[in-house]
Write an enzyme that holds these catalytic residues in place. Structure first.
Site, PDB file in Angstrom:
ATOM      1  N   LYS A 103       0.841  -1.204   0.000  1.00  0.00           N
ATOM      2  CA  LYS A 103       0.000   0.000   0.000  1.00  0.00           C
ATOM      3  C   LYS A 103       0.874   1.251   0.000  1.00  0.00           C
ATOM      4  O   LYS A 103       0.674   2.185  -0.775  1.00  0.00           O
ATOM      5  CB  LYS A 103      -0.889  -0.006   1.249  1.00  0.00           C
ATOM      6  CG  LYS A 103      -1.669   1.261   1.479  1.00  0.00           C
ATOM      7  CD  LYS A 103      -2.733   1.474   0.457  1.00  0.00           C
ATOM      8  CE  LYS A 103      -3.429   2.790   0.651  1.00  0.00           C
ATOM      9  NZ  LYS A 103      -4.450   3.041  -0.356  1.00  0.00           N
ATOM     10  N   CYS A 163      -3.812  10.739   0.880  1.00  0.00           N
ATOM     11  CA  CYS A 163      -3.131   9.462   0.616  1.00  0.00           C
ATOM     12  C   CYS A 163      -1.731   9.687   0.055  1.00  0.00           C
ATOM     13  O   CYS A 163      -0.743   9.490   0.727  1.00  0.00           O
ATOM     14  CB  CYS A 163      -3.944   8.661  -0.395  1.00  0.00           C
ATOM     15  SG  CYS A 163      -5.664   8.637   0.007  1.00  0.00           S
TER      16      CYS A 163
HETATM   17  N1  SAJ Z   1      -1.473  14.639  -9.279  1.00  0.00           N
HETATM   18  C1  SAJ Z   1      -0.587  15.405 -10.045  1.00  0.00           C
HETATM   19  N2  SAJ Z   1      -0.170  14.933 -11.251  1.00  0.00           N
HETATM   20  C2  SAJ Z   1      -0.598  13.719 -11.726  1.00  0.00           C
HETATM   21  C3  SAJ Z   1      -1.491  12.946 -10.938  1.00  0.00           C
HETATM   22  C4  SAJ Z   1      -1.912  13.424  -9.712  1.00  0.00           C
HETATM   23  O1  SAJ Z   1      -0.192  16.511  -9.657  1.00  0.00           O
HETATM   24  O2  SAJ Z   1      -0.204  13.355 -12.846  1.00  0.00           O
HETATM   25  C5  SAJ Z   1      -1.912  15.146  -7.974  1.00  0.00           C
HETATM   26  C6  SAJ Z   1      -3.409  15.342  -7.891  1.00  0.00           C
HETATM   27  O3  SAJ Z   1      -3.770  16.617  -8.377  1.00  0.00           O
HETATM   28  C7  SAJ Z   1      -3.637  15.239  -6.384  1.00  0.00           C
HETATM   29  C8  SAJ Z   1      -2.601  14.229  -5.944  1.00  0.00           C
HETATM   30  O4  SAJ Z   1      -1.641  14.160  -6.981  1.00  0.00           O
HETATM   31  O5  SAJ Z   1      -3.355  16.476  -5.751  1.00  0.00           O
HETATM   32  C9  SAJ Z   1      -3.165  12.845  -5.647  1.00  0.00           C
HETATM   33  O6  SAJ Z   1      -4.122  12.537  -6.629  1.00  0.00           O
HETATM   34  P1  SAJ Z   1      -4.291  11.006  -7.140  1.00  0.00           P
HETATM   35  O7  SAJ Z   1      -5.411  10.955  -8.075  1.00  0.00           O
HETATM   36  O8  SAJ Z   1      -2.984  10.547  -7.631  1.00  0.00           O
HETATM   37  O9  SAJ Z   1      -4.528  10.165  -5.818  1.00  0.00           O
HETATM   38  P2  SAJ Z   1      -5.697  10.047  -4.727  1.00  0.00           P
HETATM   39  O10 SAJ Z   1      -5.119  10.564  -3.474  1.00  0.00           O
HETATM   40  O11 SAJ Z   1      -7.015  10.598  -5.156  1.00  0.00           O
HETATM   41  O12 SAJ Z   1      -5.862   8.436  -4.647  1.00  0.00           O
HETATM   42  C10 SAJ Z   1      -4.677   7.684  -4.486  1.00  0.00           C
HETATM   43  C11 SAJ Z   1      -4.728   6.507  -5.450  1.00  0.00           C
HETATM   44  N3  SAJ Z   1      -3.446   5.825  -5.429  1.00  0.00           N
HETATM   45  C12 SAJ Z   1      -2.794   5.634  -6.608  1.00  0.00           C
HETATM   46  O13 SAJ Z   1      -3.229   6.064  -7.661  1.00  0.00           O
HETATM   47  C13 SAJ Z   1      -1.496   4.884  -6.530  1.00  0.00           C
HETATM   48  C14 SAJ Z   1      -5.787   5.529  -5.007  1.00  0.00           C
HETATM   49  O14 SAJ Z   1      -5.723   4.354  -5.809  1.00  0.00           O
HETATM   50  C15 SAJ Z   1      -5.542   5.158  -3.565  1.00  0.00           C
HETATM   51  O15 SAJ Z   1      -6.487   4.194  -3.099  1.00  0.00           O
HETATM   52  C16 SAJ Z   1      -5.673   6.395  -2.738  1.00  0.00           C
HETATM   53  O16 SAJ Z   1      -4.606   7.279  -3.124  1.00  0.00           O
HETATM   54  C17 SAJ Z   1      -5.541   5.972  -1.282  1.00  0.00           C
HETATM   55  O17 SAJ Z   1      -6.623   5.855  -0.658  1.00  0.00           O
HETATM   56  O18 SAJ Z   1      -4.435   5.640  -0.852  1.00  0.00           O
END
Ligand code: SAJ
Length: 403
Positions: free
Chosen positions: A204, A258
């Site tokens: 995780k 997360c």
């Molecule tokens: N972000 C960027 N650039 C990108 C992708 C994301 O700047 O290319 C930023 C987003 O704007 C945001 C942050 O990263 O601020 C996180 O966004 P996210 O969509 O990557 O993640 P979460 O927090 O919504 O969900 C994540 C997911 N983990 C992964 O994709 C590895 C989800 O599957 C997890 O279950 C969740 O964390 C969790 O509960 O841990």
């Protein structure tokens, strides 16, 4: 295996949707939460968290009597710990909620029960809870199953992903892994991958840390390109044409509860070894500071050049596109920093919120029309309907126009 009752401890972003899906499968589920308002809301068949499709399921399973909420656990056959694991001051993980939930169920445990932790936890937490259980109930050693099974659902798509995502199942022993697999098989259609508890805990943390590192690479590129006079969006698009390159998108920083948090579970336990993971956290945090400074210097330049203060539109407060969640949001941090230096003429926009208790929100079209300087912080779909205006100063941190 017959489950007469399944007990979920923690009815938050993961506990409530999971409990309602299991109840929807026809099982009798008791959901436990320390927040009495949450218990009352759910027992009315309502929800305190928005997730597409969840309110309907909760209403249905509460009405059918399959889901009940309570402030204390009851005898069940399966216990799932889905409580928060926040941090103490210096990014030190706090597993006190996991310990409290475990202590609450210890007196209820009986032979053949299954105890699972889903909460994101430091490595070794499941072993620690097993020791805690057997220290108080030595007769249960080898008679109950204990496993760790992290969730990986994306906020906004939880109901679908809880059923369809693969799951990693880590028992403290082979029998525990098997028993946990049997349970998850009742509602998970994704593949179940068996391992041990420590590996499942680390998996995780690894998933989210790897994403944080990848985003840090994109953010670092954006700082370099800003100085080098290169369009980072075009650069990444071209580099990703390579069959084995997949660079993520720069943003105004990394938010949410997360990706921005989980890497600290590793760096706090392995500070010497986790160099890239630690540095990536610093880069992603620094990016938000850098964006705020960019906006403020742009405001100063405008005033020097035009002799009047600019009107500024801060576009977006959520932690990621097209959701209304502001937890750990870098955009919110940036809006606060900009408004610390200048309140007048600064409009704040968040199309996914009707109002906010701190910021007075403006309509995104009006703000775009009125502002001299527009800072896009979050790539909400609404912003992509706006026409580019070369008579305005556009700071595109979210890749709306990819400039
Ligand atoms: N972000 C960027 N650039 C990108 C992708 C994301 O700047 O290319 C930023 C987003 O704007 C945001 C942050 O990263 O601020 C996180 O966004 P996210 O969509 O990557 O993640 P979460 O927090 O919504 O969900 C994540 C997911 N983990 C992964 O994709 C590895 C989800 O599957 C997890 O279950 C969740 O964390 C969790 O509960 O841990």
């Amino acid at each position: 295996m017959i489950y007469n009752q399944i007990c979920f401890l923690g009815l938050g972003y993961i506990g409530l949707p999971t409990a309602s899906i299991v109840a929807h499968k026809g099982f009798k589920v008791i959901g436990v939460d320390i927040n009495t308002k949450v218990v009352e809301t759910i027992n009315r068949g309502e929800v305190h968290i928005y997730e597409p499709g969840m309110a309907e399921i909760v209403k249905q399973v509460v009405k059918a009597g399959n889901l009940r909420a309570s402030s204390s656990p009851e005898k069940s056959d399966v216990y799932l710990v889905v409580v928060p694991t926040p941090f103490k001051g210096n990014h030190e993980p706090d597993i006190s909620f996991v310990e409290a939930a475990t202590n609450a169920v210890i007196p209820l445990l009986k032979e053949n029960d299954l105890y699972i932790i889903e909460s994101t936890s430091p490595i070794g937490t499941t072993d620690k809870m097993a020791e805690l259980i057997f220290s108080k109930r030595p007769e249960l050693k080898g008679k109950i199953s204990i496993a760790y099974c992290p969730e990986r659902v994306l906020p906004g798509n939880v109901i679908y992903e809880l059923v369809h995502n693969d799951r990693v199942i880590g028992g403290i022993d082979e029998k525990s892994t098997q028993k946990a697999r049997e349970f998850y098989k009742t509602f998970v259609e994704g593949e179940l991958h068996s391992t041990n508890a420590r590996t499942a805990e680390m998996c995780k943390l690894t998933e989210n840390s790897s994403r944080d590192v990848q985003i840090a690479f994109a953010n670092e590129l954006s700082l370099i390109c800003d100085k080098a006079g290169v369009n980072v969006w075009e650069l990444i698009e071209l580099a990703n044409k390579h069959p084995r390159v997949n660079i993520l998108q720069p943003g105004c920083g990394v938010g949410g509860h997360c990706i921005a948090v989980d890497p600290y579970f590793i760096t706090s336990d392995f500070p010497m070894e986790s160099q890239i993971i630690g540095k990536s956290r610093e880069i992603n945090n620094y990016k938000s500071f850098w964006c705020a400074e960019k906006i403020r210097s742009s405001m100063l330049d405008f005033e020097i050049k035009n002799g009047v203060k600019p009107k500024v539109a801060i576009m977006g407060l959520a932690f990621k596109p097209n959701i209304d969640d502001l937890r750990e949001s870098p955009a919110k941090y940036i809006a606060q920093k900009v408004m610390q230096s200048e309140q007048n003429g600064v409009m704040v926009v968040e199309p996914n919120l009707k109002e906010h208790n701190v910021f007075k929100l403006s309509d995104y079209r009006e703000a775009y029309e009125k502002a001299d300087i527009i800072a896009f912080l979050v790539a909400h779909n609404e912003f992509k309907t706006l026409e580019y205006r070369n008579d305005k100063i556009i700071l595109d941190f979210a890749g709306i126009f990819k400039i």
